[in-house]
Design an enzyme around this catalytic site. Structure first.
Site, short mmCIF file in Angstrom:
data_model
loop_
_atom_site.label_atom_id
_atom_site.label_comp_id
_atom_site.label_asym_id
_atom_site.label_seq_id
_atom_site.Cartn_x
_atom_site.Cartn_y
_atom_site.Cartn_z
N ALA A 22 16.71 -1.06 26.14
CA ALA A 22 15.82 -0.84 27.29
C ALA A 22 15.55 -2.16 28.02
O ALA A 22 15.49 -2.20 29.26
CB ALA A 22 14.51 -0.22 26.82
N ASP A 126 4.96 -0.72 9.45
CA ASP A 126 3.61 -0.70 8.87
C ASP A 126 2.54 -0.14 9.81
O ASP A 126 1.48 0.29 9.35
CB ASP A 126 3.21 -2.11 8.43
CG ASP A 126 4.10 -2.62 7.31
OD1 ASP A 126 4.78 -1.80 6.66
OD2 ASP A 126 4.13 -3.85 7.08
N ARG A 170 1.67 -1.82 3.10
CA ARG A 170 0.47 -2.58 2.83
C ARG A 170 0.28 -3.65 3.91
O ARG A 170 1.27 -4.21 4.35
CB ARG A 170 0.61 -3.25 1.44
CG ARG A 170 -0.70 -3.58 0.81
CD ARG A 170 -0.58 -4.28 -0.51
NE ARG A 170 -1.75 -5.09 -0.66
CZ ARG A 170 -1.82 -6.37 -0.33
NH1 ARG A 170 -0.77 -6.99 0.12
NH2 ARG A 170 -2.93 -7.04 -0.45
N ALA A 185 1.57 15.52 0.05
CA ALA A 185 1.20 14.84 -1.20
C ALA A 185 -0.04 15.48 -1.79
O ALA A 185 -0.92 15.97 -1.07
CB ALA A 185 0.94 13.37 -0.92
N LYS A 212 -0.67 25.43 -10.13
CA LYS A 212 0.23 24.35 -9.71
C LYS A 212 0.42 23.36 -10.85
O LYS A 212 -0.42 22.47 -11.05
CB LYS A 212 -0.37 23.62 -8.50
CG LYS A 212 -0.55 24.47 -7.28
CD LYS A 212 0.74 24.58 -6.50
CE LYS A 212 0.50 25.25 -5.15
NZ LYS A 212 1.70 25.43 -4.38
N ARG A 270 12.81 1.98 5.67
CA ARG A 270 12.92 1.05 6.79
C ARG A 270 14.26 1.16 7.52
O ARG A 270 14.45 0.54 8.57
CB ARG A 270 12.75 -0.38 6.25
CG ARG A 270 11.90 -1.24 7.13
CD ARG A 270 11.39 -2.45 6.40
NE ARG A 270 12.39 -3.47 6.22
CZ ARG A 270 12.18 -4.56 5.48
NH1 ARG A 270 11.03 -4.74 4.87
NH2 ARG A 270 13.11 -5.46 5.34
O1 F6P Z 1 6.92 -5.21 7.12
C1 F6P Z 1 7.40 -4.03 6.62
C2 F6P Z 1 7.42 -3.96 5.11
O2 F6P Z 1 8.09 -2.79 4.96
C3 F6P Z 1 6.12 -3.96 4.33
O3 F6P Z 1 5.48 -2.72 4.29
C4 F6P Z 1 6.57 -4.38 2.96
O4 F6P Z 1 5.54 -4.90 2.21
C5 F6P Z 1 7.61 -5.38 3.28
O5 F6P Z 1 8.18 -4.97 4.51
C6 F6P Z 1 8.64 -5.55 2.23
O6 F6P Z 1 9.76 -6.17 2.75
P1 F6P Z 1 10.67 -7.22 2.00
O7 F6P Z 1 10.88 -6.71 0.62
O8 F6P Z 1 11.91 -7.26 2.82
O9 F6P Z 1 9.93 -8.50 2.00
#
Ligand code: F6P
Length: 336
Positions: A22, A126, A170, A185, A212, A270
Site C-alpha cells: 500500500a 500483540d 504478553r 476456551a 463436559k 505469527r
Molecule cells: O511481539 C510479538 C511476540 O509474539 C510476543 O507476543 C512474544 O512474546 C514474542 O513475540 C516472542 O518472540 P520471539 O520468540 O521471536 O522473541
C-alpha cells in the site's frame, strides 16, 4: 521529490506486506519515491536498501512475514541514533515509515528527539499499543489461535483431558483473551487479569461433574502467576506458567483420573497469510501514512479507532500498554 524509506522493526507479523504494498502504490500515485530498507535499522546502517516500485510489490498482498525482513536492533544510544541520522541524510530521506510494535514505537521516539522524521504504523500481533484499537497482525494471530482451539477440542474431548494451550501476546493479554473467546476456551489465564487458582478449579470441577469431561485452558506465555502458587506446588518460580497450571490441575484432580496435555502454539500464531481484517487495516493505515508524508506531517503515529484511521502526535504515551476492555474480560467468562 519527496523520498520515504519503509522499514520493519521488531518481530514480524502477518499484514506487513500488505502495508508495504500500500505504501508503494500510494506513493507512486502521489509522486513520492520509496526506498525499501532490508532488515530494519540493521539494514539501514549497512546500506541494505533499494528503490521499490509497483513491480516489486506485486503479488505480495497475501504473503505473511515481510519481503523486507526485519531486525530487533533499535536506535537507543546517542551513537546509534546519530548513525541512523547520517544514513537518513545520506539518502535524502524525507521521512522514515516505521512498521512495528513496541520496538518500532521506541525507535520513532528516540529518533524524533534528534530530529529524525518518521511516521509510525502499528504492526504487532500483540495488539498492545495504547494509541490504536488494532495493530496489523492481531486478527491473523487470533484466527490462528481460534483454528488451533477448534482442532484441539476434538482430541481433548475424546480423551477427557485438560488441554493447556499456550499463546503469545504478553503483556497485553489480547491474543489469549480474544483467541480464547473466539475459540471457545473453558478458561483463560492472561496478564489481562489476576489469576485466581480456586476459580479455575471450580470451573473445571463443574464441567467434569456435569456432562463436559474435558477442558481447554488458554495460558498466555510468560504470564505472571502469584508467588505462593508456585510455592504451594513446590515448583521454582521459573517454571513456565502453562506447566505450573498443568501441575496444579493434576494435583487437584488426581482422584478423578484427569490427565492434562500441553500445546504451545508458538510461532504458528505469527506466521501465515494475513486475514482480510489485517489486510484492510494495513492498507488503510499505510496509505494514510503516505498522505501524511506528502504534506510533511511527520512525528505522528497512525492508528485505528474502529474502522477510522487516526493520527496522533508522538509522545511517551505511545509506549503505554493497551489494556483489554472490561467487557471482553467479562464476556470470555460467560462461556466457561
Ligand atoms: O511481539 C510479538 C511476540 O509474539 C510476543 O507476543 C512474544 O512474546 C514474542 O513475540 C516472542 O518472540 P520471539 O520468540 O521471536 O522473541
Amino acid at each position: 521529490m519527496k523520498r520515504a524509506a519503509v522499514l520493519c522493526v521488531g518481530n514480524d507479523c502477518p499484514g506487513l506486506n500488505a502495508a508495504i504494498r500500500a505504501i508503494v502504490v500510494k506513493s507512486t500515485e502521489l509522486g513520492i519515491e520509496v526506498l525499501g530498507v532490508r532488515d530494519g535499522f540493521e539494514g539501514l546502517l549497512k546500506d541494505n536498501l533499494d528503490v521499490l516500485t509497483k513491480m516489486n510489490v506485486s503479488g505480495i498482498l497475501h504473503r505473511g512475514g515481510t519481503i523486507l525482513g526485519t531486525s530487533l536492533l533499535i536506535p537507543e544510544t546517542e551513537e546509534q541514533i546519530k548513525s541512523i541520522q547520517r544514513k537518513v541524510e545520506q539518502y535524502a530521506i524525507t521521512s522514515l515509515l516505521i512498521l512495528g510494535g513496541r520496538l518500532g514505537a521506541r525507535s520513532a521516539l528516540n529518533l524524533a528527539k534528534y530530529g529524525v522524521p518518521s511516521v509510525l504504523i502499528p504492526a504487532t500481533i500483540d495488539n498492545d499499543l495504547a494509541f490504536s484499537d488494532f495493530s496489523i497482525g492481531f486478527f491473523t494471530a487470533v484466527e490462528n489461535v481460534k483454528n488451533a482451539l477448534d482442532v484441539l477440542h476434538s482430541t481433548a474431548e475424546s480423551h477427557h483431558r485438560v488441554m493447556i494451550v499456550e499463546t503469545m501476546g504478553r503483556p497485553g493479554g489480547w491474543i489469549a483473551t480474544v483467541g480464547g473467546l473466539t475459540g471457545g476456551a473453558d478458561y483463560v489465564v492472561s496478564s489481562a487479569e489476576p489469576f485466581e487458582p480456586m476459580d479455575l478449579l471450580k470451573r473445571i470441577k463443574v464441567r467434569y461433574e456435569g456432562h463436559k469431561k474435558f477442558s481447554i485452558i488458554v495460558v498466555e506465555s510468560g504470564v505472571k502467576l502469584p508467588e505462593d502458587f508456585y510455592e504451594n506446588l513446590n515448583l521454582s518460580k521459573d517454571t513456565p506458567a502453562s506447566q505450573a497450571i498443568g501441575t496444579f490441575v493434576e494435583k487437584n484432580f488426581k482422584e478423578l483420573g484427569v490427565e492434562w496435555r500441553y500445546t504451545n502454539l508458538g510461532y504458528l500464531q505469527r506466521g501465515g497469510s494475513p486475514v482480510a481484517m489485517d489486510r484492510l487495516i494495513a492498507t488503510l493505515m499505510a496509505t494514510r501514512a503516505v498522505e501524511m508524508i506528502k504534506v510533511a506531517k511527520v512525528y505522528h503515529a497512525v492508528g485505528m479507532k474502529g474502522l477510522t484511521v487516526t493520527e496522533a502526535p508522538y509522545s511517551e504515551t505511545m509506549l503505554n500498554i493497551r489494556a483489554v476492555e472490561d467487557y471482553l474480560k467479562v464476556l470470555v467468562k460467560l462461556f466457561y
